[in-house]
Design a protein around this motif. Structure first.
Motif, PDB file in Angstrom:
ATOM      1  N   PRO A   1      65.226  11.945  36.496  1.00 60.40           N
ATOM      2  CA  PRO A   1      65.233  13.405  36.344  1.00 60.40           C
ATOM      3  C   PRO A   1      66.038  14.100  37.438  1.00 60.40           C
ATOM      4  O   PRO A   1      66.707  15.102  37.182  1.00 60.40           O
ATOM      5  CB  PRO A   1      63.746  13.775  36.430  1.00 60.40           C
ATOM      6  N   GLN A   2      65.984  13.561  38.659  1.00 65.40           N
ATOM      7  CA  GLN A   2      66.736  14.161  39.752  1.00 65.40           C
ATOM      8  C   GLN A   2      68.234  14.101  39.478  1.00 65.40           C
ATOM      9  O   GLN A   2      68.976  15.059  39.742  1.00 65.40           O
ATOM     10  CB  GLN A   2      66.420  13.443  41.066  1.00 65.40           C
ATOM     11  N   ALA A   3      68.695  12.954  38.970  1.00 63.20           N
ATOM     12  CA  ALA A   3      70.120  12.808  38.665  1.00 63.20           C
ATOM     13  C   ALA A   3      70.528  13.742  37.531  1.00 63.20           C
ATOM     14  O   ALA A   3      71.610  14.337  37.562  1.00 63.20           O
ATOM     15  CB  ALA A   3      70.423  11.362  38.305  1.00 63.20           C
ATOM     16  N   ALA A   4      69.666  13.872  36.517  1.00 62.87           N
ATOM     17  CA  ALA A   4      69.977  14.770  35.405  1.00 62.87           C
ATOM     18  C   ALA A   4      70.044  16.215  35.872  1.00 62.87           C
ATOM     19  O   ALA A   4      70.907  16.986  35.436  1.00 62.87           O
ATOM     20  CB  ALA A   4      68.919  14.614  34.310  1.00 62.87           C
ATOM     21  N   ALA A   5      69.137  16.600  36.772  1.00 62.44           N
ATOM     22  CA  ALA A   5      69.144  17.965  37.304  1.00 62.44           C
ATOM     23  C   ALA A   5      70.389  18.256  38.121  1.00 62.44           C
ATOM     24  O   ALA A   5      70.793  19.410  38.272  1.00 62.44           O
ATOM     25  CB  ALA A   5      67.899  18.195  38.157  1.00 62.44           C
ATOM     26  N   GLY A   6      71.009  17.206  38.646  1.00 63.93           N
ATOM     27  CA  GLY A   6      72.216  17.380  39.442  1.00 63.93           C
ATOM     28  C   GLY A   6      73.461  17.641  38.621  1.00 63.93           C
ATOM     29  O   GLY A   6      74.524  17.950  39.170  1.00 63.93           O
ATOM     30  N   ARG A   7      73.372  17.508  37.295  1.00 63.77           N
ATOM     31  CA  ARG A   7      74.511  17.812  36.428  1.00 63.77           C
ATOM     32  C   ARG A   7      74.564  19.335  36.244  1.00 63.77           C
ATOM     33  O   ARG A   7      73.877  19.888  35.388  1.00 63.77           O
ATOM     34  CB  ARG A   7      74.357  17.117  35.064  1.00 63.77           C
ATOM     35  N   THR A   8      75.362  20.004  37.051  1.00 61.00           N
ATOM     36  CA  THR A   8      75.361  21.465  37.065  1.00 61.00           C
ATOM     37  C   THR A   8      76.452  22.095  36.211  1.00 61.00           C
ATOM     38  O   THR A   8      76.310  23.231  35.767  1.00 61.00           O
ATOM     39  CB  THR A   8      75.519  21.966  38.512  1.00 61.00           C
ATOM     40  N   SER A   9      77.541  21.382  35.964  1.00 57.51           N
ATOM     41  CA  SER A   9      78.613  21.960  35.149  1.00 57.51           C
ATOM     42  C   SER A   9      78.221  21.948  33.673  1.00 57.51           C
ATOM     43  O   SER A   9      77.359  21.179  33.244  1.00 57.51           O
ATOM     44  CB  SER A   9      79.905  21.169  35.339  1.00 57.51           C
ATOM     45  N   ARG A  10      78.849  22.812  32.907  1.00 53.05           N
ATOM     46  CA  ARG A  10      78.539  22.887  31.471  1.00 53.05           C
ATOM     47  C   ARG A  10      78.847  21.569  30.776  1.00 53.05           C
ATOM     48  O   ARG A  10      78.055  21.071  29.981  1.00 53.05           O
ATOM     49  CB  ARG A  10      79.338  24.027  30.827  1.00 53.05           C
ATOM     50  N   LEU A  11      80.014  20.978  31.103  1.00 51.82           N
ATOM     51  CA  LEU A  11      80.376  19.687  30.501  1.00 51.82           C
ATOM     52  C   LEU A  11      79.400  18.605  30.940  1.00 51.82           C
ATOM     53  O   LEU A  11      78.969  17.780  30.126  1.00 51.82           O
ATOM     54  CB  LEU A  11      81.799  19.309  30.895  1.00 51.82           C
ATOM     55  N   GLY A  12      79.033  18.581  32.220  1.00 47.07           N
ATOM     56  CA  GLY A  12      78.104  17.578  32.729  1.00 47.07           C
ATOM     57  C   GLY A  12      76.749  17.651  32.050  1.00 47.07           C
ATOM     58  O   GLY A  12      76.162  16.629  31.701  1.00 47.07           O
TER      59      GLY A  12
END
Length: 326
Positions: free
Chosen positions: A116-127
């Motif tokens: 979950p921490q790694a997923a939360a780190g995807r901040t860009s729209r594409l990410g």
């Protein structure tokens, strides 16, 4: 815990002879697109050889640590062209703390978000969009894992960090990769040679990924501060794959992941023998022992990766607390 010398010597000699026969077949076939089938066979053979390197690195083959070390160097570096130093360092950390955030490098943030921490780190729209669909990308991405394994091994041995027997590793890897590429381009024209190497690396990466991915992906993720006793740490975070002897061969014994984590130096053929005892002991203690079919495991991996990418996964679903609630 007895050594299985007959089993391992037959594997070591048999796979070496198979590799020499395959090399002779490749030279004899010459310039033909049928060589792509040879590339597939080579990829399967290289994966089986990598399994032997895994066993030797875990001290499963010989009593002598020195014998195990040199066999793993020969098998992993010289035969498979990968880096033992990189893999062993990473794999040792994984065994010490499977699926624990900030401790297990196998779940570190990378192309895919496995926590979950790694997923939360995807901040860009594409990410964020890619994270929500990452379960569908996982298996195609494994086609690139063969390249990644070679690159990571070279980066480690060429880096500044301390590497035991650096020059042995570098010599073995260099000889293996250069001789392999040279032979392919001598026998085949450039287009076919590139296709041959591409197919071999793609199938190799896919096979390696299909063998290692079901072991822990989708099992509980442990926060950095949580402490668990050894038995539960190794059992609750691991998944066994059921099936007959063909599954043992296909996955190189990694289908008995629970037993392997509890007894990492146990010879591969003995894992099947000890599994019923471990299962019964876990049932006696009320410790969840997970085993699924190979198809169910791949579905679990796909569903988990998609779910964590969409933010639909609890940070910590404590298996111990769940057992007490039940």
């Amino acid at each position: 815990m007895r050594r299985a010398y007959g089993y391992y010597w037959s594997k070591l000699v048999g796979l070496t002879v198979a590799g020499l026969v395959l090399a002779g077949t490749f030279v004899h076939m010459g310039d033909t697109w049928w060589q792509l089938s040879t590339a597939v066979v080579l990829a399967l053979l290289m994966t089986q050889i990598a399994f032997l390197g895994h066993d030797a690195a875990h001290r499963q083959i010989f009593v002598s640590g020195r014998w195990n070390e040199w066999v793993s160097l020969i098998v992993v570096n010289l035969f498979a062209g990968m880096g033992l130093g990189w893999w062993q360092r990473k794999h040792t950390k994984h065994h010490a703390a499977p699926n624990q955030v900030d401790a297990d490098p196998d779940i570190d943030s990378g192309v895919l978000a496995l926590t979950p921490q790694a997923a939360a780190g995807r901040t860009s729209r594409l990410g964020r969009w890619l994270a929500t669909k990452q379960g569908w990308f996982f298996f195609p991405l494994l086609l690139l894992e063969g390249v990644n394994l070679h690159v990571q091994g070279l980066k480690r041995v060429l880096g500044r960090d301390r590497v035991k027997r650096r020059w042995v590793e570098l010599s073995f890897i260099g000889f293996r990769l250069l001789s392999y590429v040279a032979l392919v381009f001598v026998i085949l024209p450039p287009g076919k040679a590139a296709a041959f190497i591409g197919v071999q690396l793609a199938v190799f990466g896919l096979y390696m990924g299909l063998s290692f991915a079901p072991n822990h992906i989708g099992m509980p993720i442990v926060p950095p501060t949580v402490k668990i006793d050894f038995l539960r740490r190794q059992v609750l975070m691991s998944r066994n794959i059921t099936g007959g002897r063909w599954v043992d061969t296909f996955m190189g014994g990694l289908n008995f992941q629970v037993e392997h984590h509890l007894f990492p130096s146990m010879a591969r053929p003995n894992l099947r023998k000890v599994a019923p005892m471990v299962r019964a002991y876990c049932e006696q203690l009320g410790v969840r022992y997970t085993e699924t079919s190979i198809g169910q495991s791949y579905k679990a991996v796909h569903d988990y990766i998609n779910r964590v990418g969409r933010g639909g996964l609890d940070v910590w679903a404590c298996p111990l607390a769940t057992q007490y609630r039940v």
